[in-house]
Design a protein around this motif. Structure first.
Motif, mmCIF file in Angstrom:
data_model
loop_
_atom_site.group_PDB
_atom_site.id
_atom_site.type_symbol
_atom_site.label_atom_id
_atom_site.label_comp_id
_atom_site.label_asym_id
_atom_site.label_seq_id
_atom_site.Cartn_x
_atom_site.Cartn_y
_atom_site.Cartn_z
ATOM 1 N N PRO A 184 0.961 -1.217 -0.025
ATOM 2 C CA PRO A 184 -0.051 0.128 0.075
ATOM 3 C C PRO A 184 0.812 1.262 0.052
ATOM 4 O O PRO A 184 2.028 1.200 0.398
ATOM 5 N N VAL A 230 0.947 4.904 1.724
ATOM 6 C CA VAL A 230 0.615 5.425 3.182
ATOM 7 C C VAL A 230 1.026 6.930 3.190
ATOM 8 O O VAL A 230 1.879 7.261 2.697
ATOM 9 N N ILE A 237 6.915 0.031 8.271
ATOM 10 C CA ILE A 237 6.270 -0.439 7.277
ATOM 11 C C ILE A 237 6.991 -0.011 5.734
ATOM 12 O O ILE A 237 7.148 -0.716 4.888
ATOM 13 N N TRP A 280 6.298 -1.003 1.827
ATOM 14 C CA TRP A 280 5.303 0.130 1.539
ATOM 15 C C TRP A 280 5.801 1.332 1.415
ATOM 16 O O TRP A 280 7.046 1.684 1.770
ATOM 17 N N ASP A 294 -3.489 4.984 -0.237
ATOM 18 C CA ASP A 294 -4.186 3.788 0.264
ATOM 19 C C ASP A 294 -4.505 3.896 1.704
ATOM 20 O O ASP A 294 -5.990 3.353 2.209
ATOM 21 N N LEU A 295 -3.930 4.344 2.583
ATOM 22 C CA LEU A 295 -3.957 4.328 3.756
ATOM 23 C C LEU A 295 -3.281 5.908 4.334
ATOM 24 O O LEU A 295 -2.511 6.336 3.764
ATOM 25 N N PHE A 297 -4.561 3.078 11.027
ATOM 26 C CA PHE A 297 -4.619 3.260 9.593
ATOM 27 C C PHE A 297 -5.894 3.304 9.171
ATOM 28 O O PHE A 297 -6.735 2.750 9.535
ATOM 29 N N ALA A 304 -8.561 -3.462 2.866
ATOM 30 C CA ALA A 304 -7.087 -2.710 2.995
ATOM 31 C C ALA A 304 -6.526 -2.527 4.402
ATOM 32 O O ALA A 304 -5.270 -2.836 4.667
ATOM 33 N N ALA A 311 -3.411 -4.473 6.067
ATOM 34 C CA ALA A 311 -2.287 -3.505 6.702
ATOM 35 C C ALA A 311 -1.965 -3.970 8.172
ATOM 36 O O ALA A 311 -0.817 -4.113 8.447
#
Length: 471
Positions: free
Chosen positions: A262, A264, A290, A295, A376-377, A438, A447, A451
């Motif tokens: 993802p 972030v 992460i 990520w 995504d996050l 998140f 998602a 995560a």
């Protein structure tokens, strides 16, 4: 048969105890008896339960064992003892919602989420304490759950009983509700995993509301994997709740391993402005973790979360005044100061004020959707003050900086209705939990769960437990 002792069983993750029951290495009755024994020993100190449903729980455990003996397995919750926040209707126990007014209320039906848990084979151990009416403060005549990591540390807001019970090994999972942070704040304070679903993803039928357009029901568990299992059981359209979403329910436990890493977003200016040093350091450590997972982390500028958090109080007050219109002001003397204060805020606002608040909320939601279209996050802390003490939180209503640090990471995410997961992500110098959060776009539960699961595969914060309060 397993060689686990009654003192070891309560700290298994839900999916672990589920596998032991399914393979008949443990019976549901054995597990339920172990949990009830621990509750009996720990409750005098922790005060997590409003009602312990021992007799009905053992009967449900026996039914689960009988079904399994005939070859019928209902799924991952089959025979697993869990507990629910005492604002969800149960036909076989009172639903007091943290109030004295409704302390003896006995509904004649289960809330949809409770009915779905029972259909999935879960054993309901009891009802968990909450703040009065699910707002910020416990009613002065009722007991307050005690943080199992440290009795002087705040146990969180409304879902405090759920956080304490899940952390202390008094259930394998619990249900909480989140209107301004009441899944995420107690999850942060007690070191458990909390999932706030998208608004409408989970039915609110049979739930005592705080502010209906802000209320979310979700799981509080020991891991993201366990949260996926509970969400699978409770999510989906409910004809009894016309606000529940028609969006199809994916197989959450089967989608914990995404095809790509993802992207972030992280707002450093926001973090530097509103969150304390220990929280900022925890977020930096989370980012390092992460990035190590492959990520990508982007610097982003979030919409005005502080303004959204300030407006949340007024919005919540208006809706809460409506929820309690039959008993307030007619029985105002029976209300505690926090809930009555919120209702008075709502009653003091005009229709024009409400219109402006709604327009601002719509604009903020649009800005959040635009932000989430590019990532995504969004990474936030579960709470912007590192494991606050009870003494610190006594100033919540009078300290603007403290109020912002507590509400900025949580209340705006309720206003826009997006899903998020809160994860244990560190500890303070005094050994109490810290948490990261998140946030995903609308209906991005797969998602955020994936995560959380990935983060928990390379960290062990969620596997640590408080000292035994039963001694």
């Amino acid at each position: 048969m397993t060689t686990l002792t009654n003192s070891e069983i309560p700290f298994l993750e839900l999916h672990e105890v589920s596998a032991l029951i399914r393979t008949r290495q443990l019976s549901s009755r054995e597990v339920t008896e172990a949990m009830l024994e621990r509750i009996d020993r720990c409750e005098p100190r922790l005060q997590a339960y409003a009602t312990i449903m021992a007799d009905s729980a053992l009967a449900e455990a026996d039914r689960a064992d009988a079904l399994l003996a005939r070859g019928h397995w209902l799924g991952d919750l089959h025979g697993v003892p869990i507990a629910v926040k005492d604002l969800a209707n149960t036909h076989d126990a009172p639903t007091g919602a943290g109030t004295t007014i409704y302390a003896d209320f006995r509904p004649d039906f289960d809330a949809t989420v409770v009915a779905r848990l029972r259909t999935a084979g879960a054993v309901i151990l009891g009802k968990l304490r909450l703040t009065e009416g699910a707002f910020t403060g416990h009613h002065p005549d009722l007991l307050t759950p005690v943080n199992p990591w440290d009795a002087d540390t705040w146990s969180g807001v409304s879902s405090s009983g759920s956080g304490v019970a899940t952390a202390a090994g008094l259930c394998f999972a619990s249900l909480g509700s989140d209107t301004g942070g009441s899944i995420r704040l107690p999850s942060s304070a007690n070191g458990v995993t909390g999932l706030k679903p998208t608004w409408g993803r989970v039915s609110r039928y049979g739930i005592f509301g705080l502010a209906p357009s802000l209320d979310h029901i979700g799981p509080m568990t020991r891991s993201a994997r366990d949260a996926a299992i509970v969400l699978q059981a409770i999510a989906g359209r409910d004809p009894a709740d016309p606000t529940s979403s028609l969006e199809p329910v994916p197989d959450y436990p089967q989608r914990l391993n995404p095809d790509r890493a993802p992207v972030v977003g992280f707002d450093r200016r926001l973090a530097e402005t509103h969150f304390d040093g220990a929280t900022y350091a925890m977020l930096d450590d989370t980012i390092a973790t992460i990035i190590g997972l492959g990520w990508r982390v982007l610097d982003v500028e979030t919409p005005d979360l502080e303004a959204a958090a300030q407006e949340w109080t007024a919005l919540c007050g208006i809706e809460t005044a409506g929820v309690h219109s039959e008993t307030y002001p007619a029985r105002a003397a029976e209300f505690g100061p926090d809930l009555s204060g919120l209702i008075e805020i709502g009653r003091g606002l005009s229709a024009v004020d409400y219109h402006r608040l709604l327009e601002s909320r719509r604009a903020f939601t649009g800005e959040m959707r635009a932000l989430m279209a590019d990532i995504d996050l969004l990474l936030l802390p579960g709470i912007g003050v590192a494991s606050p003490t009870i003494a610190q939180m006594a100033d919540l209503g009078s300290d603007p900086e403290l109020f912002a640090a507590v509400t900025v990471p949580t209340a705006p995410i309720d206003s826009c209705g997006m899903p998020s997961i809160t994860l244990p992500a560190g500890f303070t110098d005094r050994g109490t939990p810290l948490a990261a959060q998140f946030v995903g776009g609308d209906f991005a539960e797969p998602a955020v769960l994936a995560a959380g699961h990935a983060f928990q595969q390379v960290t062990d914060f969620h596997t640590r437990h408080p000292a035994d309060f039963s001694d």
